[in-house]
Write an enzyme that holds these catalytic residues in place. Sequence first.
Site: not given
Length: 274
Positions: A59-60, A63
Amino acid sequence: MSTAAVPRHNRVSPVFLALAAVMAVSGWALWSPDAVPVRTGLLVFLFVLSGWVVSLSLHEYAHARTALHSGDISVGAKGYLTLNPLKYSHALLSIVLPVLFVIAGGIGLPGGAVFIERGRIPGRLRHSLISAAGPLTNVLFAVALTAPFRLDALDGVPLAFRCALAFLALLQVTAAVLNFLPVPGLDGYGVIEPWLSRGARRQLDQVAPFGLLVVFALLWVPEVNRVFFGTVDALLAGLGVSGFETALGLEWFRFWEGEPDGGWFRYEETAPLG
């Protein structure tokens, strides 16, 4: 390309590789229960917990990777491209609290953060895409985990493995739904923030530190809880996963409370978060 030729900030972290190995080995053990003399609940716990932290890292990373291609080249030097979960913001807020919420309530708490130098990135659309990239990763992870359910490819597969997949998918769906809420402090707000007026952004920035706390406080309200998990259950049903499988996966995950037994297990008593 040799490992030496890969910049250090682009190398996959040994921490992430270790987590992926735990997920793979525990998944294999659940698939072959006679091969490993370990309690089923402990294996489900290891599989789901390692899989959850792997998903937090992805997820990170999404980003950071999107920010890199949008103009913020600083994310590499910060270690965000290594998939190391310890690099994503504060270890307590990013890893420990999300893990504790999984253990305590069976819910995927949006955790982790990458610090993007927004001044390097031109265009509102790029800022929105950076915010959306994280929860979209949870969506893709959920789709991948539930593919065997949709394709009816689980005939003969041990029940514990199937339920572990189902519960891990539930965590991905809850994380995606929560993250896409347009609440200050969550990714959903980050998607719409660039399109708001400067005055509105200033006012909403003041409540951003408390946005997530407000959301979770509301989730303890029975009516809100029912609507939220009703939505999650409906999404999972559309992906081919039943509420029985996710609830039984949660029961196995909480192996310290006693493992499920066909003689006494009842789905109604195991709904997540009360």
